[in-house]
Design an enzyme around this catalytic site. Structure first.
Site, PDB file in Angstrom:
ATOM      1  CG  ASN A 159      18.923  22.790  11.735  1.00 41.00           C
ATOM      2  OD1 ASN A 159      18.509  21.676  12.032  1.00 41.00           O
ATOM      3  ND2 ASN A 159      20.175  23.006  11.364  1.00 41.00           N
ATOM      4  CB  THR A 160      19.024  22.427  17.152  1.00 38.26           C
ATOM      5  OG1 THR A 160      20.102  22.418  18.073  1.00 38.26           O
ATOM      6  CG2 THR A 160      18.503  21.023  16.960  1.00 38.26           C
ATOM      7  CG  HIS A 161      24.914  23.243  13.297  1.00 42.00           C
ATOM      8  ND1 HIS A 161      24.988  22.245  12.351  1.00 42.00           N
ATOM      9  CD2 HIS A 161      26.178  23.694  13.470  1.00 42.00           C
ATOM     10  CE1 HIS A 161      26.244  22.105  11.962  1.00 42.00           C
ATOM     11  NE2 HIS A 161      26.984  22.974  12.626  1.00 42.00           N
TER      12      HIS A 161
ATOM     13  NE  ARG B 196      17.810  16.360  -1.302  1.00 44.45           N
ATOM     14  CZ  ARG B 196      18.496  15.787  -0.364  1.00 44.45           C
ATOM     15  NH1 ARG B 196      19.121  14.665  -0.597  1.00 44.45           N
ATOM     16  NH2 ARG B 196      18.551  16.301   0.837  1.00 44.45           N
TER      17      ARG B 196
ATOM     18  CG  ASP C 234      24.117  23.801   9.224  1.00 45.36           C
ATOM     19  OD1 ASP C 234      22.937  23.570   9.540  1.00 45.36           O
ATOM     20  OD2 ASP C 234      24.966  22.911   9.106  1.00 45.36           O
TER      21      ASP C 234
ATOM     22  CG  ASP D 171      19.432  30.821   4.814  1.00 42.18           C
ATOM     23  OD1 ASP D 171      20.021  29.720   4.747  1.00 42.18           O
ATOM     24  OD2 ASP D 171      20.026  31.907   4.910  1.00 42.18           O
TER      25      ASP D 171
HETATM   26  C1  GRF Z   1      21.935  16.909  17.410  1.00 43.31           C
HETATM   27  O1  GRF Z   1      23.180  17.265  17.967  1.00 43.31           O
HETATM   28  C2  GRF Z   1      21.614  17.757  16.215  1.00 43.31           C
HETATM   29  O2  GRF Z   1      22.002  19.077  16.342  1.00 43.31           O
HETATM   30  C3  GRF Z   1      22.434  17.063  15.151  1.00 43.31           C
HETATM   31  O3  GRF Z   1      22.271  15.679  15.413  1.00 43.31           O
HETATM   32  C4  GRF Z   1      21.975  15.514  16.801  1.00 43.31           C
HETATM   33  C5  GRF Z   1      20.663  14.802  16.901  1.00 43.31           C
HETATM   34  O4  GRF Z   1      20.440  14.333  18.188  1.00 43.31           O
HETATM   35  N1  GRF Z   1      22.038  17.449  13.827  1.00 43.31           N
HETATM   36  P1  GRF Z   1      19.037  13.695  18.598  1.00 43.31           P
HETATM   37  O5  GRF Z   1      18.549  12.842  17.459  1.00 43.31           O
HETATM   38  O6  GRF Z   1      18.090  14.793  18.904  1.00 43.31           O
HETATM   39  O7  GRF Z   1      19.352  12.872  19.817  1.00 43.31           O
END
Ligand code: GRF
Length: 205
Positions: A100-102, A58, A138, A134
């Site tokens: 990041n989006t969660h 990794r 998350d 970070d």
């Molecule tokens: C999103 O909801 C993201 O936050 C999560 O997986 C999903 C990915 O969706 N980690 P996409 O690949 O952008 O359609």
């Protein structure tokens, strides 16, 4: 990215407008079959894949990812559905610049099964969190959040789709603001630069 790439597509579409303030220099994945690579190519972007299986461990993968990403000298790195956890080396090299989006309202329901965990818990409200990355999962400073109600007949797929329709808009809006106005990080608070703020753009680095 390693999902279906709809968040990436929303960013690609937004970047077509020069007024958006950001452009995508490259799209990368840890998997050859990630739909986003195709979407990136369709949007005229360079693409790259850094596979975990091509590296002895990794840490070596993390170093290779850092070198590959660093070669593009990005101001911002957006994990849009990127499902791998990056290591300390990557986070430290690009600190304050990785977003990041969660699909949950952090700190509730971190991790890869956020939507399933939300339903299992019986929460009535969930949402989206756009945050800086970070070293823990998350857990970085929150840049933006938006709530989404959990409906009585939701299953994981239905709820995730409803979250994603909000997520795409929030991600596009947030990345655009970060790019156009700049931002700084004070402890756990991420502050967008105000037009009168003399703080240098992107000074969070
Ligand atoms: C999103 O909801 C993201 O936050 C999560 O997986 C999903 C990915 O969706 N980690 P996409 O690949 O952008 O359609």
């Amino acid at each position: 990215m390693s999902g279906t790439g709809t968040n990436l597509q929303a960013l690609l579409d937004a970047c077509v407008d020069p007024g958006y303030g950001a452009r995508i220099v490259a799209v990368g994945s840890d998997r050859d079959d990630a739909r986003g690579l195709e979407r990136g190519r369709g949007g005229g972007c360079e693409t790259f894949v850094v596979r975990l299986s091509d590296h002895p461990d990794r840490a070596a993968w993390d170093r290779a990812l850092s070198v590959t990403v660093g070669a593009y000298a990005p101001d911002l790195i957006v994990f849009a559905g990127f499902m791998k956890i990056v290591g300390k080396g990557f986070v430290e090299r690009f600190r304050g610049r990785v977003v990041n989006t969660h699909p949950a309202l952090l700190p509730a329901f971190p991790g890869a099964r956020a939507v399933r965990d939300t339903l299992a818990y019986g929460a009535k409200v969930t949402g989206v969190t756009v945050h800086l990355v970070d070293v823990d999962v998350d857990s970085g400073p929150v840049v933006a959040q938006c709530a989404v109600p959990v409906l009585a007949d939701d299953d994981e797929e239905r709820l995730h789709e409803r979250i994603k329709s909000v997520e795409r808009g929030l991600l596009v809006e947030t990345v655009g603001l970060m790019a156009r106005r700049g931002y700084r990080v004070e402890g756990r608070r991420v502050l967008m630069r105000e037009p009168s703020d003399t703080y240098p753009s992107g000074a969070a680095r």
